[in-house]
Design a protein around this motif. Structure first.
Motif, PDB file in Angstrom:
ATOM      1  N   ASN A 103      -1.615  54.136  22.721  1.00 50.56           N
ATOM      2  CA  ASN A 103      -0.340  53.433  22.558  1.00 50.56           C
ATOM      3  C   ASN A 103       0.492  54.187  21.522  1.00 50.56           C
ATOM      4  N   ARG A 104       1.699  53.745  21.310  1.00 51.79           N
ATOM      5  CA  ARG A 104       2.606  54.477  20.416  1.00 51.79           C
ATOM      6  C   ARG A 104       2.062  54.540  18.993  1.00 51.79           C
ATOM      7  N   PHE A 105       1.445  53.434  18.520  1.00 46.56           N
ATOM      8  CA  PHE A 105       0.893  53.425  17.168  1.00 46.56           C
ATOM      9  C   PHE A 105      -0.254  54.410  17.047  1.00 46.56           C
ATOM     10  N   GLU A 106      -1.143  54.444  18.046  1.00 46.97           N
ATOM     11  CA  GLU A 106      -2.279  55.367  17.999  1.00 46.97           C
ATOM     12  C   GLU A 106      -1.802  56.811  18.019  1.00 46.97           C
ATOM     13  N   LEU A 107      -0.731  57.086  18.770  1.00 50.65           N
ATOM     14  CA  LEU A 107      -0.160  58.430  18.803  1.00 50.65           C
ATOM     15  C   LEU A 107       0.378  58.813  17.427  1.00 50.65           C
ATOM     16  N   SER A 108       1.107  57.886  16.808  1.00 48.32           N
ATOM     17  CA  SER A 108       1.660  58.162  15.477  1.00 48.32           C
ATOM     18  C   SER A 108       0.548  58.344  14.453  1.00 48.32           C
ATOM     19  N   GLN A 109      -0.520  57.562  14.599  1.00 47.17           N
ATOM     20  CA  GLN A 109      -1.657  57.646  13.685  1.00 47.17           C
ATOM     21  C   GLN A 109      -2.331  59.007  13.805  1.00 47.17           C
ATOM     22  N   TYR A 110      -2.524  59.479  15.007  1.00 45.30           N
ATOM     23  CA  TYR A 110      -3.215  60.750  15.212  1.00 45.30           C
ATOM     24  C   TYR A 110      -2.411  61.916  14.654  1.00 45.30           C
ATOM     25  N   MET A 142       3.925  51.242  25.238  1.00 47.67           N
ATOM     26  CA  MET A 142       4.836  50.943  24.131  1.00 47.67           C
ATOM     27  C   MET A 142       5.226  49.466  24.080  1.00 47.67           C
ATOM     28  N   GLY A 143       4.402  48.603  24.641  1.00 49.19           N
ATOM     29  CA  GLY A 143       4.674  47.169  24.588  1.00 49.19           C
ATOM     30  C   GLY A 143       5.971  46.813  25.286  1.00 49.19           C
ATOM     31  N   GLU A 144       6.839  46.118  24.558  1.00 52.27           N
ATOM     32  CA  GLU A 144       8.111  45.668  25.136  1.00 52.27           C
ATOM     33  C   GLU A 144       9.042  46.819  25.494  1.00 52.27           C
ATOM     34  N   ARG A 154       6.022  67.056  34.240  1.00 52.70           N
ATOM     35  CA  ARG A 154       6.870  65.897  34.532  1.00 52.70           C
ATOM     36  C   ARG A 154       6.635  64.805  33.493  1.00 52.70           C
ATOM     37  N   ALA A 155       7.632  63.927  33.347  1.00 54.43           N
ATOM     38  CA  ALA A 155       7.486  62.761  32.469  1.00 54.43           C
ATOM     39  C   ALA A 155       8.298  61.617  33.067  1.00 54.43           C
ATOM     40  N   LEU A 156       7.650  60.482  33.279  1.00 54.88           N
ATOM     41  CA  LEU A 156       8.310  59.291  33.801  1.00 54.88           C
ATOM     42  C   LEU A 156       8.429  58.255  32.690  1.00 54.88           C
ATOM     43  N   VAL A 157       9.610  57.677  32.578  1.00 47.29           N
ATOM     44  CA  VAL A 157       9.856  56.587  31.627  1.00 47.29           C
ATOM     45  C   VAL A 157       9.948  55.303  32.433  1.00 47.29           C
ATOM     46  N   LEU A 158       9.092  54.322  32.104  1.00 46.51           N
ATOM     47  CA  LEU A 158       9.079  53.060  32.836  1.00 46.51           C
ATOM     48  C   LEU A 158       9.380  51.906  31.892  1.00 46.51           C
ATOM     49  N   PRO A 159      10.491  51.199  32.103  1.00 41.80           N
ATOM     50  CA  PRO A 159      10.782  50.033  31.255  1.00 41.80           C
ATOM     51  C   PRO A 159       9.795  48.905  31.528  1.00 41.80           C
ATOM     52  N   ALA A 160       9.596  48.059  30.529  1.00 43.92           N
ATOM     53  CA  ALA A 160       8.728  46.900  30.706  1.00 43.92           C
ATOM     54  C   ALA A 160       9.383  45.907  31.659  1.00 43.92           C
ATOM     55  N   LEU A 161       8.570  45.242  32.461  1.00 38.70           N
ATOM     56  CA  LEU A 161       9.091  44.236  33.374  1.00 38.70           C
ATOM     57  C   LEU A 161       9.393  42.938  32.629  1.00 38.70           C
ATOM     58  N   LYS A 162      10.427  42.250  33.052  1.00 32.57           N
ATOM     59  CA  LYS A 162      10.729  40.934  32.502  1.00 32.57           C
ATOM     60  C   LYS A 162       9.858  39.914  33.231  1.00 32.57           C
ATOM     61  N   ILE A 163       8.954  39.295  32.495  1.00 31.02           N
ATOM     62  CA  ILE A 163       7.965  38.398  33.094  1.00 31.02           C
ATOM     63  C   ILE A 163       7.817  37.147  32.240  1.00 31.02           C
ATOM     64  N   PRO A 164       7.258  36.059  32.796  1.00 32.18           N
ATOM     65  CA  PRO A 164       6.911  34.890  31.984  1.00 32.18           C
ATOM     66  C   PRO A 164       5.668  35.197  31.148  1.00 32.18           C
ATOM     67  N   PHE A 165       5.896  35.608  29.914  1.00 31.78           N
ATOM     68  CA  PHE A 165       4.826  36.139  29.062  1.00 31.78           C
ATOM     69  C   PHE A 165       3.884  35.041  28.588  1.00 31.78           C
ATOM     70  N   GLN A 166       2.577  35.315  28.680  1.00 31.60           N
ATOM     71  CA  GLN A 166       1.551  34.398  28.179  1.00 31.60           C
ATOM     72  C   GLN A 166       0.716  35.017  27.067  1.00 31.60           C
ATOM     73  N   SER A 167       0.223  36.233  27.290  1.00 32.84           N
ATOM     74  CA  SER A 167      -0.653  36.871  26.314  1.00 32.84           C
ATOM     75  C   SER A 167      -0.788  38.350  26.632  1.00 32.84           C
ATOM     76  N   ALA A 168      -0.760  39.184  25.582  1.00 29.82           N
ATOM     77  CA  ALA A 168      -0.935  40.626  25.778  1.00 29.82           C
ATOM     78  C   ALA A 168      -2.402  41.033  25.775  1.00 29.82           C
ATOM     79  N   VAL A 169      -3.300  40.067  25.559  1.00 30.22           N
ATOM     80  CA  VAL A 169      -4.726  40.375  25.536  1.00 30.22           C
ATOM     81  C   VAL A 169      -5.157  40.937  26.896  1.00 30.22           C
TER      82      VAL A 169
END
Length: 229
Positions: A103-110, A142-144, A154-169
Motif C-alpha cells: 500500500n502507499r504507506f508501506e511504499l513510503s516506509q520502504y 491507496m484506500g479512498e 505501462r501504468a494504470l490509475v484506477l479510482p476507488a469505486l463509490k460503494i456503501p462502505f461497511q469495513s475495510a477489513v
C-alpha cells in the motif's frame, strides 16, 4: 494442507467506531520452532500452483522467510505474490516475486519518504525500482484514492469505486485473491485490475471478513474505470 504447530491460532480484533475509524488489536500468535519452519518449507517444496505470501509471521520466524520461500517456489516454476511490510517486504522483494502489492504507506516506509510526498508519478517510478529483481507487476493500493497497477512499460490509475462502505477489513486480501485468480487465468493488465479492484470493493461492502458474493462482484466489475498514466 496445514502444517500444524503447538499453540493456538491467534485472534485479531477489529474495532469500528461510529465514524468507521478502524482500530486493530492483533495478537502475535504462537512461536514457531526451526522444525516448524523446516516442515513448512518441505510442504511448499512439493506444492503446485500460485504461492501467496501474505501478512505477518509469528515469533521465531526469520525475516528472510518470504525470500527463501519465493526462491523455493521459483525453482519449481511457481508464480509468487508478495503482500507484506517491514523486513518481510524488504527481504522478500530481493527474490523477485512475480507480483508485489504494497500500500502507499508501506511504499513510503520502504523508501524512507513521507507518504504525503508520493504523487502518482513518484509512485510509478518507485514501483519500477521494485522490479529490478524480476518482479513483473506492482500493485499499489491507496484506500479512498484508488490503486495503481504498474508494469515495466505501462501504468494504470484506477479510482476507488463509490460503494456503501461497511469495513475495510480484508479488502487488501481480497485484492490479492483477485491477483492470484488473474495469474491463474492468464488475464491481461486491464482484466487483472478490474477483477482485483472489484473484489476489494466488494469486501468493503460487507461486515467483518465476509467476502462479497459473485453477483455483487460482477456488478462492480462493470463500474471499474482506469486511465493510462
Amino acid at each position: 494442507d496445514f502444517v500444524e504447530i503447538r499453540g493456538n491460532t491467534r485472534t485479531n480484533l477489529k474495532v469500528l467506531d461510529a465514524a468507521m475509524t478502524l482500530t486493530e488489536l492483533n495478537e502475535a500468535g504462537p512461536a514457531c520452532s526451526a522444525d516448524d519452519i523446516r516442515r513448512l518449507e518441505e510442504t511448499l517444496a512439493a506444492a503446485e500452483g500460485i504461492l501467496v505470501l501474505s501478512g505477518n509471521v509469528g515469533p521465531g520466524v526469520p525475516e528472510d522467510i518470504y525470500r527463501r520461500l519465493t526462491e523455493t517456489a521459483q525453482r519449481r516454476g511457481l508464480q509468487v505474490i508478495l503482500d507484506a511490510d517491514g523486513g518481510l517486504f524488504r527481504e522478500g522483494i530481493q527474490a523477485g516475486p512475480d507480483v508485489i502489492k504494497p500500500n502507499r504507506f508501506e511504499l513510503s516506509q520502504y523508501f524512507g519518504m513521507p507518504e504525503e510526498t508520493l504523487d502518482t508519478d513518484t509512485m510509478i517510478s518507485l514501483a519500477r525500482q521494485l522490479m529490478e529483481a524480476g518482479t513483473r507487476l506492482v500493485v499499489i493500493s491507496m484506500g479512498e484514492d484508488g490503486s495503481l497497477f504498474v508494469t515495466a512499460d505501462r501504468a494504470l490509475v484506477l479510482p476507488a469505486l463509490k460503494i456503501p462502505f461497511q469495513s475495510a477489513v480484508g479488502a487488501g486480501d481480497a485484492m490479492v485473491a483477485g491477483l492470484a485468480c488473474s495469474l491463474e487465468q492468464g488475464l491481461d493488465l486491464e482484466q487483472t485490475a478490474v477483477l482485483a479492484v472489484a473484489l476489494s470493493a466488494g469486501a468493503c461492502m460487507t461486515e467483518g471478513t465476509q467476502p462479497a458474493d459473485a453477483v455483487a462482484v460482477e456488478d462492480l466489475k462493470v463500474r471499474v474505470t482506469w486511465e493510462e498514466a
